[in-house]
Design an enzyme around this catalytic site. Structure first.
Site, PDB file in Angstrom:
ATOM      1  N   TYR A  67      14.504  78.705  -7.574  1.00  0.00           N
ATOM      2  CA  TYR A  67      14.350  79.497  -8.635  1.00  0.00           C
ATOM      3  C   TYR A  67      15.558  80.096  -9.352  1.00  0.00           C
ATOM      4  CZ  TYR A  67       9.263  78.490  -8.478  1.00  0.00           C
ATOM      5  OH  TYR A  67       8.110  77.707  -8.560  1.00  0.00           O
ATOM      6  N   GLN A 114       2.524  75.161 -20.293  1.00  0.00           N
ATOM      7  CA  GLN A 114       2.516  74.939 -18.706  1.00  0.00           C
ATOM      8  C   GLN A 114       3.836  75.526 -18.464  1.00  0.00           C
ATOM      9  OE1 GLN A 114       0.671  71.211 -17.362  1.00  0.00           O
ATOM     10  NE2 GLN A 114       1.181  70.773 -19.257  1.00  0.00           N
ATOM     11  N   ASN A 115       4.687  75.592 -19.307  1.00  0.00           N
ATOM     12  CA  ASN A 115       6.133  76.014 -18.943  1.00  0.00           C
ATOM     13  C   ASN A 115       6.358  77.575 -18.519  1.00  0.00           C
ATOM     14  OD1 ASN A 115       6.610  73.403 -19.799  1.00  0.00           O
ATOM     15  ND2 ASN A 115       7.652  73.813 -21.691  1.00  0.00           N
ATOM     16  N   ASP A 117       9.645  78.686 -18.698  1.00  0.00           N
ATOM     17  CA  ASP A 117      11.407  79.075 -18.945  1.00  0.00           C
ATOM     18  C   ASP A 117      11.329  79.879 -20.286  1.00  0.00           C
ATOM     19  OD1 ASP A 117      10.325  77.411 -21.227  1.00  0.00           O
ATOM     20  OD2 ASP A 117      11.197  75.769 -20.607  1.00  0.00           O
ATOM     21  N   HIS A 132       0.967  78.914 -16.348  1.00  0.00           N
ATOM     22  CA  HIS A 132       1.634  78.651 -15.189  1.00  0.00           C
ATOM     23  C   HIS A 132       2.321  79.754 -14.865  1.00  0.00           C
ATOM     24  CE1 HIS A 132       0.479  74.202 -14.885  1.00  0.00           C
ATOM     25  NE2 HIS A 132      -0.331  74.679 -14.698  1.00  0.00           N
ATOM     26  N   CYS A 162      10.450  93.889  -2.484  1.00  0.00           N
ATOM     27  CA  CYS A 162       9.952  95.194  -3.197  1.00  0.00           C
ATOM     28  C   CYS A 162      10.145  96.502  -2.364  1.00  0.00           C
ATOM     29  CB  CYS A 162       8.626  94.996  -3.460  1.00  0.00           C
ATOM     30  SG  CYS A 162       7.390  96.257  -4.047  1.00  0.00           S
ATOM     31  N   CYS A 164       8.079  98.434  -1.503  1.00  0.00           N
ATOM     32  CA  CYS A 164       7.152  98.730  -0.536  1.00  0.00           C
ATOM     33  C   CYS A 164       7.693  97.836   0.586  1.00  0.00           C
ATOM     34  CB  CYS A 164       5.905  98.184  -1.108  1.00  0.00           C
ATOM     35  SG  CYS A 164       5.359  96.305  -0.888  1.00  0.00           S
ATOM     36  N   THR A 202       4.192  66.635 -21.690  1.00  0.00           N
ATOM     37  CA  THR A 202       3.738  66.867 -20.497  1.00  0.00           C
ATOM     38  C   THR A 202       3.185  65.381 -19.783  1.00  0.00           C
ATOM     39  OG1 THR A 202       1.785  67.752 -19.309  1.00  0.00           O
ATOM     40  CG2 THR A 202       1.478  67.517 -21.513  1.00  0.00           C
ATOM     41  N   SER A 203       3.244  65.264 -18.623  1.00  0.00           N
ATOM     42  CA  SER A 203       2.950  64.181 -18.143  1.00  0.00           C
ATOM     43  C   SER A 203       1.207  63.983 -17.909  1.00  0.00           C
ATOM     44  CB  SER A 203       3.700  63.690 -16.510  1.00  0.00           C
ATOM     45  OG  SER A 203       3.016  64.965 -15.599  1.00  0.00           O
TER      46      SER A 203
HETATM   47  C1  BJW Z   1       9.611  64.563 -22.951  1.00  0.00           C
HETATM   48  C2  BJW Z   1      10.861  64.540 -23.193  1.00  0.00           C
HETATM   49  C3  BJW Z   1      11.367  64.647 -24.618  1.00  0.00           C
HETATM   50  C4  BJW Z   1      10.688  63.840 -21.028  1.00  0.00           C
HETATM   51  N1  BJW Z   1      10.272  65.060 -25.316  1.00  0.00           N
HETATM   52  N2  BJW Z   1       8.822  64.750 -23.840  1.00  0.00           N
HETATM   53  C5  BJW Z   1      -6.736  65.888  -7.561  1.00  0.00           C
HETATM   54  C6  BJW Z   1      -7.045  65.601  -8.670  1.00  0.00           C
HETATM   55  C7  BJW Z   1      -7.183  66.792  -9.590  1.00  0.00           C
HETATM   56  C8  BJW Z   1      -6.619  68.143  -9.270  1.00  0.00           C
HETATM   57  C9  BJW Z   1      -6.046  68.303  -8.031  1.00  0.00           C
HETATM   58  C10 BJW Z   1      -6.173  67.167  -7.126  1.00  0.00           C
HETATM   59  N3  BJW Z   1      -5.427  67.481  -5.899  1.00  0.00           N
HETATM   60  C11 BJW Z   1      -5.105  68.832  -6.215  1.00  0.00           C
HETATM   61  C12 BJW Z   1      -5.307  69.290  -7.430  1.00  0.00           C
HETATM   62  C13 BJW Z   1      -5.013  70.390  -8.102  1.00  0.00           C
HETATM   63  C14 BJW Z   1      -3.530  70.496  -8.426  1.00  0.00           C
HETATM   64  C15 BJW Z   1      -3.095  69.250  -9.261  1.00  0.00           C
HETATM   65  O1  BJW Z   1      -3.511  69.150 -10.285  1.00  0.00           O
HETATM   66  N4  BJW Z   1      -2.447  68.604  -8.759  1.00  0.00           N
HETATM   67  C16 BJW Z   1      -2.120  67.238  -9.087  1.00  0.00           C
HETATM   68  C17 BJW Z   1      -0.437  66.812  -9.009  1.00  0.00           C
HETATM   69  C18 BJW Z   1      -2.850  66.097  -8.381  1.00  0.00           C
HETATM   70  N5  BJW Z   1      -3.756  71.753  -9.227  1.00  0.00           N
HETATM   71  C19 BJW Z   1      -3.490  72.980  -8.868  1.00  0.00           C
HETATM   72  O2  BJW Z   1      -3.369  73.369  -7.707  1.00  0.00           O
HETATM   73  C20 BJW Z   1      -3.822  74.093  -9.863  1.00  0.00           C
HETATM   74  N6  BJW Z   1      -4.551  75.313  -9.449  1.00  0.00           N
HETATM   75  C21 BJW Z   1      -5.872  75.053  -9.057  1.00  0.00           C
HETATM   76  O3  BJW Z   1      -6.209  73.828  -9.134  1.00  0.00           O
HETATM   77  O4  BJW Z   1      -6.232  75.870  -8.534  1.00  0.00           O
HETATM   78  C22 BJW Z   1      -7.728  75.813  -8.255  1.00  0.00           C
HETATM   79  C23 BJW Z   1      -8.188  77.200  -7.350  1.00  0.00           C
HETATM   80  C24 BJW Z   1      -9.343  77.707  -7.889  1.00  0.00           C
HETATM   81  C25 BJW Z   1      -9.583  78.962  -7.435  1.00  0.00           C
HETATM   82  C26 BJW Z   1      -8.896  79.450  -6.323  1.00  0.00           C
HETATM   83  C27 BJW Z   1      -7.857  78.850  -5.627  1.00  0.00           C
HETATM   84  C28 BJW Z   1      -7.311  77.545  -6.437  1.00  0.00           C
HETATM   85  C29 BJW Z   1      -2.255  74.945 -10.091  1.00  0.00           C
HETATM   86  C30 BJW Z   1      -1.390  74.034 -10.569  1.00  0.00           C
HETATM   87  C31 BJW Z   1       0.138  74.797 -10.705  1.00  0.00           C
HETATM   88  C32 BJW Z   1       1.250  73.752 -11.138  1.00  0.00           C
HETATM   89  N7  BJW Z   1       2.581  74.532 -10.767  1.00  0.00           N
HETATM   90  C33 BJW Z   1       3.526  74.068 -11.459  1.00  0.00           C
HETATM   91  C34 BJW Z   1       4.727  74.887 -10.909  1.00  0.00           C
HETATM   92  C35 BJW Z   1       5.107  76.137 -11.875  1.00  0.00           C
HETATM   93  C36 BJW Z   1       6.224  77.220 -11.654  1.00  0.00           C
HETATM   94  C37 BJW Z   1       7.251  76.402 -11.677  1.00  0.00           C
HETATM   95  O5  BJW Z   1       7.867  75.899 -12.691  1.00  0.00           O
HETATM   96  O6  BJW Z   1       8.257  76.251 -10.941  1.00  0.00           O
HETATM   97  O7  BJW Z   1       3.648  73.724 -12.916  1.00  0.00           O
HETATM   98  S1  BJW Z   1       3.845  72.340 -10.881  1.00  0.00           S
HETATM   99  C38 BJW Z   1       4.553  71.735 -12.181  1.00  0.00           C
HETATM  100  O8  BJW Z   1       3.713  70.815 -12.846  1.00  0.00           O
HETATM  101  C39 BJW Z   1       4.754  72.958 -13.163  1.00  0.00           C
HETATM  102  C40 BJW Z   1       4.515  72.133 -14.646  1.00  0.00           C
HETATM  103  O9  BJW Z   1       3.757  73.355 -15.501  1.00  0.00           O
HETATM  104  C41 BJW Z   1       3.378  71.254 -14.086  1.00  0.00           C
HETATM  105  C42 BJW Z   1       3.175  69.994 -15.206  1.00  0.00           C
HETATM  106  O10 BJW Z   1       4.585  69.251 -15.340  1.00  0.00           O
HETATM  107  P1  BJW Z   1       4.839  68.861 -16.661  1.00  0.00           P
HETATM  108  O11 BJW Z   1       5.004  70.018 -17.628  1.00  0.00           O
HETATM  109  O12 BJW Z   1       3.917  67.937 -17.266  1.00  0.00           O
HETATM  110  O13 BJW Z   1       5.997  68.291 -16.418  1.00  0.00           O
HETATM  111  P2  BJW Z   1       6.309  66.528 -16.017  1.00  0.00           P
HETATM  112  O14 BJW Z   1       7.656  66.511 -15.325  1.00  0.00           O
HETATM  113  O15 BJW Z   1       5.363  66.221 -14.943  1.00  0.00           O
HETATM  114  O16 BJW Z   1       6.459  65.712 -17.189  1.00  0.00           O
HETATM  115  C43 BJW Z   1       7.405  65.858 -18.245  1.00  0.00           C
HETATM  116  C44 BJW Z   1       6.945  64.950 -19.419  1.00  0.00           C
HETATM  117  O17 BJW Z   1       8.021  65.331 -20.348  1.00  0.00           O
HETATM  118  C45 BJW Z   1       6.849  63.312 -18.971  1.00  0.00           C
HETATM  119  O18 BJW Z   1       5.726  62.928 -19.523  1.00  0.00           O
HETATM  120  C46 BJW Z   1       8.122  62.999 -19.889  1.00  0.00           C
HETATM  121  O19 BJW Z   1       8.062  61.497 -20.408  1.00  0.00           O
HETATM  122  C47 BJW Z   1       8.287  63.988 -20.894  1.00  0.00           C
HETATM  123  N8  BJW Z   1       9.427  64.042 -21.843  1.00  0.00           N
HETATM  124  N9  BJW Z   1      11.620  64.072 -22.421  1.00  0.00           N
HETATM  125  C48 BJW Z   1       8.973  65.077 -25.209  1.00  0.00           C
HETATM  126  N10 BJW Z   1      12.324  64.558 -25.099  1.00  0.00           N
HETATM  127 ZN    ZN Z   2       5.263  95.793  -3.327  1.00  0.00          ZN
END
Ligand code: BJW
Ligand code: ZN
Length: 253
Positions: A67, A114-115, A117, A132, A162, A164, A202-203
């Site tokens: 991070y 989802q970002n 940043d 997120h 912290c 704490c 987003t993917s």
């Molecule tokens: C361009 C470009 C240009 C390039 N112009 N475009 C099976 C099925 C369904 C769901 C699940 C499953 N197994 C597990 C799950 C759940 C899981 C999940 O979805 N997993 C999948 C991977 C399968 N989800 C979770 O766990 C979520 N929580 C949840 O479900 O909780 C349930 C719950 C309920 C009650 C109690 C407890 C639990 C949480 C998901 C959290 C995701 N976190 C992250 C990290 C955030 C912090 C950090 O930044 O470090 O979020 S992971 C990462 O992925 C980040 C992003 O926001 C997220 C999405 O990624 P994004 O933004 O789409 O990026 P990329 O890299 O994938 O894509 C980039 C795109 O840009 C590409 O398409 C390029 O082509 C394009 N691009 N240049 C325009 N110039």
């Molecule tokens: Zn604390």
């Protein structure tokens, strides 16, 4: 499916309500690595491995350093023309600048990101639903207190602690963790209300965020994708604009 920028521009102009879901791709042209691209790897670790509670439990220092590395890149980055176009779309779609109750009317445009940043904030977007979390905020794993990362005193040890005594973590949502409930509720509501739903950079691989497009579609919204690469949503989209968002989004205004 249709790839006419002019038609989407007209649809956006006429829509009483628009929602946009953005992902890491909108910040790619600012030099911020995406998660699933070729530049997403850091010291050979995949983001999917690092963005988990398990990784933090096993190696908190490694996760904290990741991070810190990302904050270093983002601190130097600037919002690009895509972020600026989204902020401008919000201004155009917001209600009267001075409504009777004095509160700005945000019902015409909702930005859902989802970002983590902060580049949408820096580009001037006002009403941002951060699904997120935010990489500039840290949260205590013990007492839950939050503070700005830049105000955490630098100590020798990582992660910092912290008052704490417990470790601080970035206030972001890792795999397996729930999204912030109030933010999620507002995102579902805005998606259900949208006449046009934009899916930008987003993917669409991570849930529940990607599911918002389906929420919108089922409620009758038209769907537009902006991405240089194919996505799983392309087949159900009304518009697919293939290209970088920093070039395409300004042309939609
Ligand atoms: C361009 C470009 C240009 C390039 N112009 N475009 C099976 C099925 C369904 C769901 C699940 C499953 N197994 C597990 C799950 C759940 C899981 C999940 O979805 N997993 C999948 C991977 C399968 N989800 C979770 O766990 C979520 N929580 C949840 O479900 O909780 C349930 C719950 C309920 C009650 C109690 C407890 C639990 C949480 C998901 C959290 C995701 N976190 C992250 C990290 C955030 C912090 C950090 O930044 O470090 O979020 S992971 C990462 O992925 C980040 C992003 O926001 C997220 C999405 O990624 P994004 O933004 O789409 O990026 P990329 O890299 O994938 O894509 C980039 C795109 O840009 C590409 O398409 C390029 O082509 C394009 N691009 N240049 C325009 N110039
Ligand atoms: Zn604390």
């Amino acid at each position: 499916m249709n790839n006419s920028i002019a038609e989407l521009r007209d649809a956006l102009r006429q829509a009483s309500s628009i929602a946009a879901l953005t992902g890491a791709g909108i910040s790619a042209e600012s030099g911020v690595p995406t998660f699933r691209g070729p530049n997403g790897l850091w010291r050979n670790y995949s983001p999917e491995k690092l963005a988990t509670p398990q990784a933090f439990a096993e190696n908190p220092r490694l996760v904290w350093e990741w991070y810190d590395w990302r904050r270093g890149i983002i601190r130097k980055a600037q919002p690009n023309a895509g972020h600026v176009a989204i902020a401008e779309l919000e201004r155009r779609k917001s209600g009267a600048a001075d409504p009777p109750d004095g509160l700005p009317d945000h019902s015409g445009f909702t930005l859902i990101t989802q970002n983590v940043d902060g580049l949408h904030d820096r580009a001037g977007s006002q009403n941002i639903l951060k699904l997120h979390g935010d990489l500039w905020i840290v949260q205590c794993t013990g007492c839950g207190a939050t503070e700005l990362n830049e105000e955490v005193p630098l100590q020798g040890d990582l992660p910092p602690r912290c008052r704490c005594g417990a470790w601080l973590r970035p206030a972001v949502v890792w795999f397996g963790e729930p999204l912030p409930a109030e933010v999620w509720g507002r995102a579902v509501e805005a998606s259900g209300r949208a006449k046009v739903f934009l899916v930008i950079g987003t993917s669409a691989a991570v849930y529940p965020a990607a599911g918002l497009a389906e929420v919108a579609r089922r409620a009758g919204s038209r769907l537009a994708i902006v991405n240089p690469e194919p996505t799983p949503l392309d087949q159900v989209a009304d518009w697919v604009l293939r290209g970088p968002s920093g070039e395409l989004l300004p042309r939609l205004l």
